[in-house]
Design a protein around this motif. Structure first.
Motif, PDB file in Angstrom:
ATOM      1  N   LEU A 137       0.850  -1.193   0.000  1.00 44.96           N
ATOM      2  CA  LEU A 137       0.000   0.000   0.000  1.00 44.96           C
ATOM      3  C   LEU A 137       0.884   1.240   0.000  1.00 44.96           C
ATOM      4  O   LEU A 137       1.999   1.217   0.512  1.00 44.96           O
ATOM      5  CB  LEU A 137      -0.887   0.065   1.255  1.00 44.96           C
ATOM      6  N   ASN A 138       0.349   2.345  -0.530  1.00 46.23           N
ATOM      7  CA  ASN A 138       1.004   3.646  -0.464  1.00 46.23           C
ATOM      8  C   ASN A 138       0.374   4.400   0.700  1.00 46.23           C
ATOM      9  O   ASN A 138      -0.818   4.692   0.686  1.00 46.23           O
ATOM     10  CB  ASN A 138       0.802   4.405  -1.783  1.00 46.23           C
ATOM     11  N   GLY A 139       1.181   4.738   1.694  1.00 37.76           N
ATOM     12  CA  GLY A 139       0.674   5.422   2.882  1.00 37.76           C
ATOM     13  C   GLY A 139       0.762   6.931   2.832  1.00 37.76           C
ATOM     14  O   GLY A 139       0.416   7.599   3.808  1.00 37.76           O
ATOM     15  N   GLY A 140       1.218   7.500   1.731  1.00 36.66           N
ATOM     16  CA  GLY A 140       1.355   8.953   1.657  1.00 36.66           C
ATOM     17  C   GLY A 140       2.630   9.394   2.339  1.00 36.66           C
ATOM     18  O   GLY A 140       3.712   9.236   1.812  1.00 36.66           O
ATOM     19  N   GLY A 141       2.495   9.929   3.545  1.00 37.19           N
ATOM     20  CA  GLY A 141       3.653  10.384   4.309  1.00 37.19           C
ATOM     21  C   GLY A 141       3.231  11.318   5.418  1.00 37.19           C
ATOM     22  O   GLY A 141       2.044  11.515   5.653  1.00 37.19           O
ATOM     23  N   PRO A 142       4.185  11.920   6.113  1.00 36.92           N
ATOM     24  CA  PRO A 142       3.863  12.800   7.240  1.00 36.92           C
ATOM     25  C   PRO A 142       2.923  13.944   6.868  1.00 36.92           C
ATOM     26  O   PRO A 142       2.167  14.429   7.710  1.00 36.92           O
ATOM     27  CB  PRO A 142       5.227  13.346   7.677  1.00 36.92           C
TER      28      PRO A 142
END
Length: 154
Positions: A137-142
């Motif tokens: 999965l791609n979690g995006g980031g902070p």
């Protein structure tokens, strides 16, 4: 958390079909394409447990990726010695080669990729999947605070 207000307008076309146009106004930037929702990430992290691997694709050299300095001020790189983000590794995405180092993990390992906001995280996710990783999965980031809350401490 972004708040939104939806508005609708109906247009009549020349062939008597109604077209309904929806617009949304939000107070936060929309997520980048491919970034998983907070609920998807929460379920993924919960089912993965200790098998979860978080792949941080941000670059440690701010001259290579100047935008990473901002997200690194919010969340640093994994540091196993300090037990900071113990399930994470830093494997920078290279814009030049359009590739990255592979994680040392089985191909079915549950993996969340991320960068600062999700663009390179998606490229890394796609790259891993094209190379046989099956549970990514791609979690995006902070920058995606509601998503980050689900895995940022892993």
């Amino acid at each position: 958390v972004a708040s939104s207000r939806l508005g609708a307008a109906t247009f009549q076309s020349s062939n008597s079909l109604s077209i309904r146009h929806m617009s949304a106004e939000t107070t936060a930037e929309p997520r980048k394409a491919g970034v998983s929702s907070p609920s998807e990430l929460k379920d993924f992290v919960s089912s993965a447990g200790s098998k979860l691997l978080v792949v941080d694709v941000r670059h440690p050299d701010a001259t290579v990726e100047p935008g990473d300095a901002k997200s690194l001020a919010v969340a640093g790189f994994p540091d196993k010695e300090k037990d900071y983000r113990p399930q994470a590794v830093n494997l920078p995405w290279s814009r030049e080669s359009k590739s990255m180092e592979f994680p040392v993990a089985d191909k079915d390992t549950p993996i969340i990729t991320h960068c600062g906001g999700g663009g390179r995280g998606q490229k890394a996710k796609d790259y891993l999947e094209k190379n046989g990783f099956t549970n990514v999965l791609n979690g995006g980031g902070p920058k995606e605070t509601d998503c980050w809350a689900e895995f940022g401490d892993k």
